[in-house]
Design an enzyme around this catalytic site. Sequence first.
Site, PDB file in Angstrom:
ATOM      1  N   HIS A  63     -17.749  16.377 -89.147  1.00  0.00           N
ATOM      2  CA  HIS A  63     -16.325  16.538 -88.822  1.00  0.00           C
ATOM      3  C   HIS A  63     -15.526  15.497 -89.595  1.00  0.00           C
ATOM      4  O   HIS A  63     -16.083  14.556 -90.170  1.00  0.00           O
ATOM      5  CB  HIS A  63     -16.086  16.415 -87.318  1.00  0.00           C
ATOM      6  N   HIS A  65     -13.438  12.920 -88.871  1.00  0.00           N
ATOM      7  CA  HIS A  65     -12.979  11.616 -88.424  1.00  0.00           C
ATOM      8  C   HIS A  65     -13.471  10.600 -89.455  1.00  0.00           C
ATOM      9  O   HIS A  65     -14.520  10.784 -90.076  1.00  0.00           O
ATOM     10  CB  HIS A  65     -13.499  11.284 -87.027  1.00  0.00           C
ATOM     11  N   ASP A  67     -14.915   7.683 -89.604  1.00  0.00           N
ATOM     12  CA  ASP A  67     -16.224   7.036 -89.609  1.00  0.00           C
ATOM     13  C   ASP A  67     -17.336   7.981 -90.063  1.00  0.00           C
ATOM     14  O   ASP A  67     -18.465   7.550 -90.273  1.00  0.00           O
ATOM     15  CB  ASP A  67     -16.551   6.438 -88.237  1.00  0.00           C
ATOM     16  N   HIS A  68     -17.020   9.251 -90.246  1.00  0.00           N
ATOM     17  CA  HIS A  68     -18.002  10.231 -90.705  1.00  0.00           C
ATOM     18  C   HIS A  68     -17.693  10.792 -92.088  1.00  0.00           C
ATOM     19  O   HIS A  68     -18.484  11.573 -92.614  1.00  0.00           O
ATOM     20  CB  HIS A  68     -18.096  11.385 -89.704  1.00  0.00           C
ATOM     21  N   HIS A 142     -15.990  18.578 -79.565  1.00  0.00           N
ATOM     22  CA  HIS A 142     -15.333  17.315 -79.901  1.00  0.00           C
ATOM     23  C   HIS A 142     -13.839  17.608 -80.062  1.00  0.00           C
ATOM     24  O   HIS A 142     -13.465  18.770 -80.290  1.00  0.00           O
ATOM     25  CB  HIS A 142     -15.936  16.769 -81.204  1.00  0.00           C
ATOM     26  N   ASP A 205     -20.792  13.588 -83.168  1.00  0.00           N
ATOM     27  CA  ASP A 205     -19.811  13.497 -82.090  1.00  0.00           C
ATOM     28  C   ASP A 205     -19.657  14.798 -81.301  1.00  0.00           C
ATOM     29  O   ASP A 205     -19.187  15.809 -81.822  1.00  0.00           O
ATOM     30  CB  ASP A 205     -18.465  13.084 -82.671  1.00  0.00           C
ATOM     31  N   HIS A 263     -24.820   5.698 -83.738  1.00  0.00           N
ATOM     32  CA  HIS A 263     -23.374   5.858 -83.506  1.00  0.00           C
ATOM     33  C   HIS A 263     -22.958   5.102 -82.241  1.00  0.00           C
ATOM     34  O   HIS A 263     -22.441   5.675 -81.288  1.00  0.00           O
ATOM     35  CB  HIS A 263     -23.027   7.348 -83.401  1.00  0.00           C
TER      36      HIS A 263
END
Length: 304
Positions: A63, A65, A67-68, A142, A205, A263
Amino acid sequence: MSVRELVVLGTASQVPTRHRNHNGYLLRWDGEGILFDPGEGTQRQMLRAGVAAHDIHRICVTHFHGDHSLGLAGVIQRINLDQVPHPVTAHYPASGQHFFERLRYATAYRETVELNQAPVAGAGGVLAATPAYTLDSAKLSHPVESYGYRLTEPDTRRMLPALLREHGIAGPDVGRLQRDGVLGGVTLEQVSEERRGQRFAFVMDTRLCDGVYALAEGSDMLVIESTFLDEDEKLAVDHGHLTAGQAARVARESGVRHLVLTHFSQRYGDPEIFETQARAAGFDGELTVAQDLIRVPVPTRHHP
């Protein structure tokens, strides 16, 4: 010699710490490398872990976000700078196409490598089928659209020498039997046993949902987020995440052989608590609480 291992590049969640980089995971699968969720700083973590741009054949983003996915810009530019000699395929949620384009073309650079965009949409499904594996995806739960990934090796058959001798089959005849399925009235099933293909699942997530279990089912290795500890389950549900205990129960109920927790929220200082809570949830298989730059071998095949 074939190598199947997970190289952990980063294990933090939203906020990196002095000891944990944003996400990043490279799965080495024989001669191929699949990079999952390259967060900020992934390119440098690759250097520290001994991972080259040439090792990457496929990129899977769960996805969009930061941090990914923030590391996509640097990784894509490095792939082109190093003139990787093979095409690279990128999978990511189709709803985030505009984010992918922004990251792919974040700054000026010279494109030298074929980067194939293969976004995931709807409920997911089969993304790629190669002789070595099938790559599937499943939708997760999510606040932004998120998908998990599952790699499945085809089942094969293992020849049993004692039964081959019993039926007088040797030398080139073994190959003929494998190709044709029958030789002189002896079937392949009579002198072999099924060897189940290995399975790897990657779940980031998400809240608990059907997709989590579909991906985890029967996996030899499950890499799964455990952002929160069990006492913060309400926070996990509110923000679309899992606790250590929830992740471990998924692994236990799905017959996972090796569970890799990762994570982690920056609010927790002692990673051993995640292992304690995972064991308390009843998971008794192999368990790794991930740390940056470790390598985790995929469990060896086991026979039925």
